[in-house]
Write a protein that holds these residues in place. Sequence first.
Motif, PDB file in Angstrom:
ATOM      1  N   GLY A  38       0.806  -1.210   0.000  1.00 46.76           N
ATOM      2  CA  GLY A  38       0.000   0.000   0.000  1.00 46.76           C
ATOM      3  C   GLY A  38       0.840   1.261   0.000  1.00 46.76           C
ATOM      4  O   GLY A  38       2.063   1.228   0.114  1.00 46.76           O
ATOM      5  N   SER A  39       0.150   2.362  -0.144  1.00 50.41           N
ATOM      6  CA  SER A  39       0.826   3.649  -0.101  1.00 50.41           C
ATOM      7  C   SER A  39       0.070   4.570   0.841  1.00 50.41           C
ATOM      8  O   SER A  39      -1.096   4.344   1.144  1.00 50.41           O
ATOM      9  N   THR A  40       0.765   5.583   1.303  1.00 54.62           N
ATOM     10  CA  THR A  40       0.128   6.615   2.107  1.00 54.62           C
ATOM     11  C   THR A  40       0.329   7.948   1.403  1.00 54.62           C
ATOM     12  O   THR A  40       1.326   8.149   0.711  1.00 54.62           O
ATOM     13  N   ILE A  41      -0.625   8.825   1.586  1.00 57.03           N
ATOM     14  CA  ILE A  41      -0.542  10.156   0.993  1.00 57.03           C
ATOM     15  C   ILE A  41      -0.158  11.123   2.102  1.00 57.03           C
ATOM     16  O   ILE A  41      -0.698  11.059   3.207  1.00 57.03           O
ATOM     17  N   PHE A  42       0.800  11.998   1.794  1.00 58.50           N
ATOM     18  CA  PHE A  42       1.233  12.970   2.787  1.00 58.50           C
ATOM     19  C   PHE A  42       1.396  14.332   2.124  1.00 58.50           C
ATOM     20  O   PHE A  42       1.703  14.416   0.939  1.00 58.50           O
ATOM     21  N   PRO A  43       1.173  15.407   2.876  1.00 55.42           N
ATOM     22  CA  PRO A  43       1.304  16.749   2.292  1.00 55.42           C
ATOM     23  C   PRO A  43       2.771  17.152   2.167  1.00 55.42           C
ATOM     24  O   PRO A  43       3.595  16.813   3.017  1.00 55.42           O
ATOM     25  N   LEU A  44       3.071  17.864   1.096  1.00 50.99           N
ATOM     26  CA  LEU A  44       4.408  18.428   0.921  1.00 50.99           C
ATOM     27  C   LEU A  44       4.436  19.820   1.546  1.00 50.99           C
ATOM     28  O   LEU A  44       3.491  20.595   1.373  1.00 50.99           O
ATOM     29  N   LYS A  49       7.899  21.373  -1.894  1.00 52.59           N
ATOM     30  CA  LYS A  49       7.323  21.613  -3.223  1.00 52.59           C
ATOM     31  C   LYS A  49       8.281  22.425  -4.084  1.00 52.59           C
ATOM     32  O   LYS A  49       8.497  22.112  -5.253  1.00 52.59           O
ATOM     33  N   THR A  50       8.863  23.463  -3.507  1.00 51.53           N
ATOM     34  CA  THR A  50       9.806  24.306  -4.246  1.00 51.53           C
ATOM     35  C   THR A  50      11.028  23.503  -4.669  1.00 51.53           C
ATOM     36  O   THR A  50      11.470  23.581  -5.818  1.00 51.53           O
ATOM     37  N   GLN A  51      11.569  22.712  -3.754  1.00 52.10           N
ATOM     38  CA  GLN A  51      12.751  21.911  -4.069  1.00 52.10           C
ATOM     39  C   GLN A  51      12.451  20.865  -5.136  1.00 52.10           C
ATOM     40  O   GLN A  51      13.245  20.662  -6.057  1.00 52.10           O
ATOM     41  N   ALA A  52      11.309  20.204  -5.022  1.00 50.33           N
ATOM     42  CA  ALA A  52      10.936  19.184  -6.007  1.00 50.33           C
ATOM     43  C   ALA A  52      10.740  19.816  -7.382  1.00 50.33           C
ATOM     44  O   ALA A  52      11.213  19.286  -8.397  1.00 50.33           O
ATOM     45  N   HIS A  53      10.057  20.958  -7.420  1.00 53.46           N
ATOM     46  CA  HIS A  53       9.805  21.635  -8.695  1.00 53.46           C
ATOM     47  C   HIS A  53      11.123  22.061  -9.335  1.00 53.46           C
ATOM     48  O   HIS A  53      11.351  21.847 -10.530  1.00 53.46           O
ATOM     49  N   ARG A  54      11.996  22.648  -8.548  1.00 50.54           N
ATOM     50  CA  ARG A  54      13.297  23.084  -9.065  1.00 50.54           C
ATOM     51  C   ARG A  54      14.088  21.890  -9.598  1.00 50.54           C
ATOM     52  O   ARG A  54      14.652  21.943 -10.690  1.00 50.54           O
ATOM     53  N   TYR A  55      14.121  20.804  -8.843  1.00 55.92           N
ATOM     54  CA  TYR A  55      14.884  19.628  -9.267  1.00 55.92           C
ATOM     55  C   TYR A  55      14.368  19.084 -10.601  1.00 55.92           C
ATOM     56  O   TYR A  55      15.141  18.804 -11.514  1.00 55.92           O
ATOM     57  N   VAL A  56      13.054  18.940 -10.709  1.00 59.61           N
ATOM     58  CA  VAL A  56      12.477  18.382 -11.936  1.00 59.61           C
ATOM     59  C   VAL A  56      12.737  19.312 -13.117  1.00 59.61           C
ATOM     60  O   VAL A  56      13.159  18.871 -14.187  1.00 59.61           O
TER      61      VAL A  56
END
Length: 186
Positions: A38-44, A49-56
């Motif tokens: 299973g998976s769990t959903i968690f808030p960023l 969010k900024t770091q993930a967006h920049r990396y991608v």
Amino acid sequence: EGIESRINRPKRVNDELNHNKASEVSSLFPQQGKPIGGSTIFPLSPLEKTQAHRYVLLNCAAVKPFIDEFRNRIKRNSRGRRPSATEVERRINKEFPDWFPKRVKIILFVRIMNPDIANTISTDLEFLARGPMPDARRFTAYNINGFKFQIVSREQGLKTQNSGVFLTSDTSCIASNADRNARQAE
């Protein structure tokens, strides 16, 4: 023929996707591997969010022409002085994630106003410009490249452990504000 060897024996870890399911996966980021359990959903957090967006954005080949355009814009708008490579890279890291969505909106607006212009922005780039969703999924185990990765708590009591993840990235590196030489690091 009937002898099992290293070459013909079945894989111990099944990481092949189920191709029977209809795929809604991005062409830029095809799904790699297979989640287990299973998976769990968690808030960023806003920082995540900024770091993930920049990396991608900075590591996506489809965005590279926009990074080059932004780099040239920085060099042109430097008011008579030539910015160092370090300053250019620092500004790309800091300002590009905010500039890119604005640039995509301008291109989309021009396309709406003049339908004769070729569609230069893919749906994937439109979604990249919006940034990550506010929530992410976390898995307890994931099979990829013939390996099974598990979270530490799931490995307790097992003889073998493989909870580490290794990421290879090509990025510019600046040691400190005093460092004037940006280096490409892997």
